[in-house]
Scaffold this motif. Structure first.
Motif, PDB file in Angstrom:
ATOM      1  N   MET A   1       0.838  -1.184   0.000  1.00 12.27           N
ATOM      2  CA  MET A   1       0.000   0.000   0.000  1.00 12.27           C
ATOM      3  C   MET A   1       0.884   1.249   0.000  1.00 12.27           C
ATOM      4  SD  MET A   1      -3.090   0.872   2.565  1.00 12.27           S
ATOM      5  CE  MET A   1      -2.951   2.395   3.422  1.00 12.27           C
ATOM      6  N   GLN A   2       0.482   2.207  -0.810  1.00  7.77           N
ATOM      7  CA  GLN A   2       1.237   3.454  -0.896  1.00  7.77           C
ATOM      8  C   GLN A   2       1.017   4.306   0.352  1.00  7.77           C
ATOM      9  OE1 GLN A   2      -0.042   5.578  -4.340  1.00  7.77           O
ATOM     10  NE2 GLN A   2       1.475   4.618  -5.639  1.00  7.77           N
ATOM     11  N   PRO A   3       2.023   5.077   0.716  1.00 12.76           N
ATOM     12  CA  PRO A   3       1.816   5.998   1.840  1.00 12.76           C
ATOM     13  C   PRO A   3       0.799   7.080   1.451  1.00 12.76           C
ATOM     14  CG  PRO A   3       3.968   6.347   0.841  1.00 12.76           C
ATOM     15  CD  PRO A   3       3.370   5.142   0.187  1.00 12.76           C
ATOM     16  N   LEU A   4       0.047   7.541   2.412  1.00 12.77           N
ATOM     17  CA  LEU A   4      -0.929   8.597   2.171  1.00 12.77           C
ATOM     18  C   LEU A   4      -0.302   9.952   2.473  1.00 12.77           C
ATOM     19  CD1 LEU A   4      -4.070   6.944   3.805  1.00 12.77           C
ATOM     20  CD2 LEU A   4      -3.488   7.071   1.373  1.00 12.77           C
ATOM     21  N   LEU A   5      -0.539  10.890   1.572  1.00 17.64           N
ATOM     22  CA  LEU A   5       0.012  12.239   1.712  1.00 17.64           C
ATOM     23  C   LEU A   5      -1.058  13.180   2.243  1.00 17.64           C
ATOM     24  CD1 LEU A   5       1.756  12.478  -1.788  1.00 17.64           C
ATOM     25  CD2 LEU A   5       2.753  11.686   0.355  1.00 17.64           C
ATOM     26  N   ASN A   6      -0.655  14.111   3.087  1.00 15.80           N
ATOM     27  CA  ASN A   6      -1.608  15.130   3.533  1.00 15.80           C
ATOM     28  C   ASN A   6      -1.667  16.238   2.474  1.00 15.80           C
ATOM     29  OD1 ASN A   6       0.539  16.982   3.983  1.00 15.80           O
ATOM     30  ND2 ASN A   6       0.783  16.265   6.076  1.00 15.80           N
ATOM     31  N   SER A   7      -2.471  17.247   2.713  1.00 10.95           N
ATOM     32  CA  SER A   7      -2.667  18.307   1.716  1.00 10.95           C
ATOM     33  C   SER A   7      -1.388  19.079   1.407  1.00 10.95           C
ATOM     34  CB  SER A   7      -3.752  19.279   2.185  1.00 10.95           C
ATOM     35  OG  SER A   7      -4.993  18.623   2.226  1.00 10.95           O
ATOM     36  N   VAL A   8      -0.592  19.351   2.416  1.00  9.34           N
ATOM     37  CA  VAL A   8       0.663  20.082   2.206  1.00  9.34           C
ATOM     38  C   VAL A   8       1.616  19.256   1.349  1.00  9.34           C
ATOM     39  CG1 VAL A   8       2.689  21.052   3.360  1.00  9.34           C
ATOM     40  CG2 VAL A   8       0.415  21.418   4.331  1.00  9.34           C
ATOM     41  N   GLU A   9       1.730  17.971   1.644  1.00  8.23           N
ATOM     42  CA  GLU A   9       2.610  17.086   0.870  1.00  8.23           C
ATOM     43  C   GLU A   9       2.104  16.915  -0.557  1.00  8.23           C
ATOM     44  OE1 GLU A   9       4.101  14.265   4.575  1.00  8.23           O
ATOM     45  OE2 GLU A   9       2.161  13.851   3.607  1.00  8.23           O
ATOM     46  N   ALA A  10       0.781  16.782  -0.714  1.00 12.11           N
ATOM     47  CA  ALA A  10       0.203  16.623  -2.049  1.00 12.11           C
ATOM     48  C   ALA A  10       0.412  17.882  -2.890  1.00 12.11           C
ATOM     49  CB  ALA A  10      -1.282  16.296  -1.951  1.00 12.11           C
ATOM     50  N   ALA A  11       0.221  19.038  -2.281  1.00 11.46           N
ATOM     51  CA  ALA A  11       0.448  20.293  -2.999  1.00 11.46           C
ATOM     52  C   ALA A  11       1.910  20.415  -3.421  1.00 11.46           C
ATOM     53  CB  ALA A  11       0.033  21.474  -2.126  1.00 11.46           C
ATOM     54  N   ALA A  12       2.821  20.025  -2.550  1.00  8.58           N
ATOM     55  CA  ALA A  12       4.247  20.070  -2.891  1.00  8.58           C
ATOM     56  C   ALA A  12       4.551  19.108  -4.035  1.00  8.58           C
ATOM     57  CB  ALA A  12       5.088  19.729  -1.668  1.00  8.58           C
ATOM     58  N   PHE A  13       3.948  17.921  -4.026  1.00  5.12           N
ATOM     59  CA  PHE A  13       4.143  16.943  -5.092  1.00  5.12           C
ATOM     60  C   PHE A  13       3.727  17.541  -6.441  1.00  5.12           C
ATOM     61  CE2 PHE A  13       2.687  13.476  -7.800  1.00  5.12           C
ATOM     62  CZ  PHE A  13       3.693  12.538  -7.675  1.00  5.12           C
ATOM     63  N   LEU A  14       2.620  18.302  -6.444  1.00 10.77           N
ATOM     64  CA  LEU A  14       2.107  18.912  -7.679  1.00 10.77           C
ATOM     65  C   LEU A  14       2.732  20.273  -7.978  1.00 10.77           C
ATOM     66  CD1 LEU A  14      -1.676  18.087  -7.247  1.00 10.77           C
ATOM     67  CD2 LEU A  14      -0.070  16.992  -8.820  1.00 10.77           C
TER      68      LEU A  14
ATOM     69  N   GLY B   1       0.027  25.490  -4.679  1.00  7.14           N
ATOM     70  CA  GLY B   1      -0.313  25.859  -3.312  1.00  7.14           C
ATOM     71  C   GLY B   1      -1.448  25.000  -2.767  1.00  7.14           C
ATOM     72  N   VAL B   2      -1.562  24.957  -1.465  1.00  7.14           N
ATOM     73  CA  VAL B   2      -2.614  24.165  -0.816  1.00  7.14           C
ATOM     74  C   VAL B   2      -3.991  24.687  -1.221  1.00  7.14           C
ATOM     75  CG1 VAL B   2      -3.591  23.495   1.410  1.00  7.14           C
ATOM     76  CG2 VAL B   2      -1.125  23.520   1.102  1.00  7.14           C
ATOM     77  N   LYS B   3      -4.138  25.993  -1.351  1.00  5.36           N
ATOM     78  CA  LYS B   3      -5.424  26.570  -1.754  1.00  5.36           C
ATOM     79  C   LYS B   3      -5.830  26.063  -3.137  1.00  5.36           C
ATOM     80  CE  LYS B   3      -7.854  30.965  -2.068  1.00  5.36           C
ATOM     81  NZ  LYS B   3      -7.756  32.418  -1.883  1.00  5.36           N
ATOM     82  N   ASN B   4      -4.886  26.013  -4.063  1.00  2.00           N
ATOM     83  CA  ASN B   4      -5.194  25.496  -5.405  1.00  2.00           C
ATOM     84  C   ASN B   4      -5.519  24.011  -5.360  1.00  2.00           C
ATOM     85  OD1 ASN B   4      -4.988  27.891  -6.839  1.00  2.00           O
ATOM     86  ND2 ASN B   4      -2.783  27.682  -7.079  1.00  2.00           N
ATOM     87  N   LEU B   5      -4.838  23.269  -4.499  1.00  2.00           N
ATOM     88  CA  LEU B   5      -5.153  21.848  -4.335  1.00  2.00           C
ATOM     89  C   LEU B   5      -6.595  21.689  -3.866  1.00  2.00           C
ATOM     90  CD1 LEU B   5      -4.264  18.834  -4.213  1.00  2.00           C
ATOM     91  CD2 LEU B   5      -3.666  19.270  -1.819  1.00  2.00           C
ATOM     92  N   ARG B   6      -6.996  22.485  -2.885  1.00  2.00           N
ATOM     93  CA  ARG B   6      -8.376  22.413  -2.381  1.00  2.00           C
ATOM     94  C   ARG B   6      -9.387  22.713  -3.482  1.00  2.00           C
ATOM     95  NH1 ARG B   6      -6.613  25.601   2.723  1.00  2.00           N
ATOM     96  NH2 ARG B   6      -5.877  23.898   4.032  1.00  2.00           N
TER      97      ARG B   6
ATOM     98  N   GLY C   1     -10.684   9.729   8.890  1.00  2.00           N
ATOM     99  CA  GLY C   1     -11.338  10.569   9.881  1.00  2.00           C
ATOM    100  C   GLY C   1     -12.007  11.709   9.138  1.00  2.00           C
ATOM    101  N   SER C   2     -11.618  12.919   9.434  1.00  2.00           N
ATOM    102  CA  SER C   2     -12.160  14.073   8.711  1.00  2.00           C
ATOM    103  C   SER C   2     -11.112  14.716   7.805  1.00  2.00           C
ATOM    104  CB  SER C   2     -12.678  15.105   9.721  1.00  2.00           C
ATOM    105  OG  SER C   2     -11.598  15.566  10.523  1.00  2.00           O
ATOM    106  N   ARG C   3      -9.986  14.043   7.640  1.00  2.00           N
ATOM    107  CA  ARG C   3      -8.881  14.624   6.860  1.00  2.00           C
ATOM    108  C   ARG C   3      -8.766  13.977   5.483  1.00  2.00           C
ATOM    109  NH1 ARG C   3      -6.166  18.068  10.177  1.00  2.00           N
ATOM    110  NH2 ARG C   3      -6.310  17.595  12.380  1.00  2.00           N
ATOM    111  N   ARG C   4      -8.481  14.808   4.496  1.00  2.00           N
ATOM    112  CA  ARG C   4      -8.265  14.321   3.133  1.00  2.00           C
ATOM    113  C   ARG C   4      -6.836  13.810   3.016  1.00  2.00           C
ATOM    114  NH1 ARG C   4     -10.935  19.616   0.530  1.00  2.00           N
ATOM    115  NH2 ARG C   4     -13.091  18.966   0.724  1.00  2.00           N
ATOM    116  N   LYS C   5      -6.710  12.646   2.415  1.00  2.00           N
ATOM    117  CA  LYS C   5      -5.390  12.054   2.172  1.00  2.00           C
ATOM    118  C   LYS C   5      -5.309  11.666   0.704  1.00  2.00           C
ATOM    119  CE  LYS C   5      -4.023  12.115   6.495  1.00  2.00           C
ATOM    120  NZ  LYS C   5      -2.803  12.723   6.967  1.00  2.00           N
TER     121      LYS C   5
END
Length: 64
Positions: free
Chosen positions: A1-14, A17-22, A36-40
């Motif tokens: 299974m791949q590791p799950l990235l949080n929003s900051v990590e996902a935005a950095a991968f792309l 900015g986090v706002k644009n990711l959202r 939970g309530s967090r996007r991964k």
């Protein structure tokens, strides 16, 4: 299974900015998982977005 990235990590991968990711998530262009309530995100989800956003020729731009 791949590791799950949080929003900051996902935005950095792309390299966006986090706002644009959202905005991309809200528009349904990027898939995610709720833990939970967090996007991964997985790198596969983000790579799929990059692949779908690719323009393969100038004909595609002109046709629009």
């Amino acid at each position: 299974m791949q590791p799950l990235l949080n929003s900051v990590e996902a935005a950095a991968f792309l390299n966006i900015g986090v706002k644009n990711l959202r905005l991309l998530v809200q528009s349904g262009k990027i898939e995610y998982r709720l833990v939970g309530s967090r996007r991964k995100f997985t790198e596969d989800d983000l790579s799929d977005y990059i692949e779908k956003a690719r323009i393969t020729s100038w004909q595609n731009i002109i046709a629009k």
